[in-house]
Write a protein that holds these residues in place. Structure first.
Motif, PDB file in Angstrom:
ATOM      1  N   ASP A   1      -1.348  16.986   6.001  1.00 21.78           N
ATOM      2  CA  ASP A   1      -0.964  15.779   5.321  1.00 21.78           C
ATOM      3  C   ASP A   1      -2.018  14.686   5.590  1.00 21.78           C
ATOM      4  N   LEU A   2      -3.182  14.675   5.137  1.00 16.42           N
ATOM      5  CA  LEU A   2      -4.505  13.714   5.468  1.00 16.42           C
ATOM      6  C   LEU A   2      -4.361  12.645   4.375  1.00 16.42           C
ATOM      7  N   TYR A   3      -4.101  11.564   4.570  1.00 20.07           N
ATOM      8  CA  TYR A   3      -3.781  10.592   3.677  1.00 20.07           C
ATOM      9  C   TYR A   3      -3.945   9.275   4.153  1.00 20.07           C
ATOM     10  N   VAL A   4      -4.162   8.082   3.325  1.00 17.45           N
ATOM     11  CA  VAL A   4      -3.900   6.692   3.722  1.00 17.45           C
ATOM     12  C   VAL A   4      -3.089   6.094   2.668  1.00 17.45           C
ATOM     13  N   THR A   5      -2.050   5.288   2.950  1.00 18.12           N
ATOM     14  CA  THR A   5      -1.370   4.542   2.126  1.00 18.12           C
ATOM     15  C   THR A   5      -1.550   3.232   2.265  1.00 18.12           C
ATOM     16  N   GLY A   6      -1.959   2.489   1.546  1.00 20.35           N
ATOM     17  CA  GLY A   6      -2.321   1.138   1.745  1.00 20.35           C
ATOM     18  C   GLY A   6      -3.139   0.949   2.742  1.00 20.35           C
ATOM     19  N   SER A   7      -2.969   0.410   3.901  1.00 20.92           N
ATOM     20  CA  SER A   7      -3.588   0.505   5.309  1.00 20.92           C
ATOM     21  C   SER A   7      -3.194   1.199   6.291  1.00 20.92           C
ATOM     22  N   LYS A   8      -2.261   2.164   5.921  1.00 18.25           N
ATOM     23  CA  LYS A   8      -1.537   3.068   7.074  1.00 18.25           C
ATOM     24  C   LYS A   8      -2.111   4.360   6.877  1.00 18.25           C
ATOM     25  N   PRO A   9      -2.779   5.040   7.764  1.00 16.02           N
ATOM     26  CA  PRO A   9      -2.964   6.376   7.765  1.00 16.02           C
ATOM     27  C   PRO A   9      -1.984   7.453   8.160  1.00 16.02           C
TER      28      PRO A   9
ATOM     29  N   ASN B   1      -1.997   2.854  17.781  1.00 16.32           N
ATOM     30  CA  ASN B   1      -1.203   1.902  17.070  1.00 16.32           C
ATOM     31  C   ASN B   1      -1.908   1.586  15.897  1.00 16.32           C
ATOM     32  N   GLY B   2      -1.784   0.188  15.248  1.00 19.99           N
ATOM     33  CA  GLY B   2      -2.367   0.099  14.012  1.00 19.99           C
ATOM     34  C   GLY B   2      -3.949  -0.208  14.022  1.00 19.99           C
TER      35      GLY B   2
ATOM     36  N   ALA C   1     -10.149   0.704  12.142  1.00 21.99           N
ATOM     37  CA  ALA C   1      -9.686  -0.267  11.145  1.00 21.99           C
ATOM     38  C   ALA C   1      -9.663   0.476   9.638  1.00 21.99           C
ATOM     39  N   ILE C   2      -8.596   0.267   9.088  1.00 27.72           N
ATOM     40  CA  ILE C   2      -8.516   0.991   7.548  1.00 27.72           C
ATOM     41  C   ILE C   2      -8.750  -0.197   6.449  1.00 27.72           C
ATOM     42  N   GLU C   3      -9.798  -0.187   5.966  1.00 24.17           N
ATOM     43  CA  GLU C   3      -9.996  -1.024   4.708  1.00 24.17           C
ATOM     44  C   GLU C   3     -10.244  -0.174   3.375  1.00 24.17           C
ATOM     45  N   ASN C   4      -9.563  -0.641   2.314  1.00 24.31           N
ATOM     46  CA  ASN C   4      -9.460   0.050   1.018  1.00 24.31           C
ATOM     47  C   ASN C   4      -9.496   1.573   1.176  1.00 24.31           C
TER      48      ASN C   4
END
Length: 212
Positions: A77-85, A160-161, A190-193
């Motif tokens: 399950d490789l995915y990013v929901t919003g800004s949460k991987p 963590n985040g 960091a997760i952006e877009n």
């Protein structure tokens, strides 16, 4: 003589009425106007309320939108929901970064570091590039130098985040001398877009032993 009588062009509706009738009509008209204004204000307020609710719903939907990222040959399950991987996504990125940044030789380092820089956030790009260029300079002076880095199985990887702490073992070989190091690799991210960005990469708490 005609049989029809022409009515006056404009007849005063208050003609023959008491004075109180005119006051009553004025108050009634003012009351109606006030009621219309109140309804108009209520409609405008309701419109603003609906707009705010729709904006919140759209923002929440965008934040919860799932971006599915499945590299070729990968599974899980490789995915990013919003800004949460997802955890699987973080584990995969961790292995990739450890491989690109920690296992190299004079023959492979330049290509690997260019690929690693493709993950680096623009705000950290210059500092990361200078650090990697320093390693390339060392390799140019020591062409027999090679490094292999492994994620340790006896210690957990934590995150963590905004960062990942990876317990690693590094094997350094130069001129027939083998040295092993153990410590932590700290990966800032960091997760952006829906995109993973590398923001920091550092080693800490390393110790070493020498083997011939």
């Amino acid at each position: 003589m005609g049989i029809f009588k022409r009515r006056p062009a404009s007849a005063d509706p208050l003609l023959g009425k008491p004075a109180s009738f005119g006051i009553h009509r004025y108050l009634q008209g003012s009351s109606n106007l006030f009621e219309e204004n109140r309804l108009l204000k209520a409609a405008i307020a309701g419109l603003f309320g609906v707009t705010a609710v729709l904006g919140t719903v759209i923002y929440t939907t965008n934040q919860n939108a799932r971006t599915v990222i499945v590299p070729f040959g990968a599974s899980g399950d490789l995915y990013v929901t919003g800004s949460k991987p997802s955890e699987a996504y973080l584990r995969t990125m961790t292995r990739n970064i450890v491989g690109l940044a920690g296992t190299y030789s004079a023959y492979s380092a330049d290509r690997q570091f260019q690929e690693l820089l493709g993950l680096v956030h623009p705000s950290a790009y210059n500092a990361m590039r200078d650090s990697l260029n320093g390693i390339l300079d060392d390799l140019s002076q020591n062409p027999t130098l090679s490094i292999a880095t492994y994620i340790r199985n006896d210690q957990p990887v934590t995150w963590n985040g905004h960062e990942i702490i990876v317990p690693v073992e590094k094997v350094r070989v130069i001129g027939g001398v083998i040295r092993k190091f153990r410590g932590n690799l700290r990966i800032g991210y960091a997760i952006e877009n829906g995109r993973f960005w590398l923001t920091r990469l550092s080693e800490e708490q390393f110790d070493a032993e020498t083997r011939q």
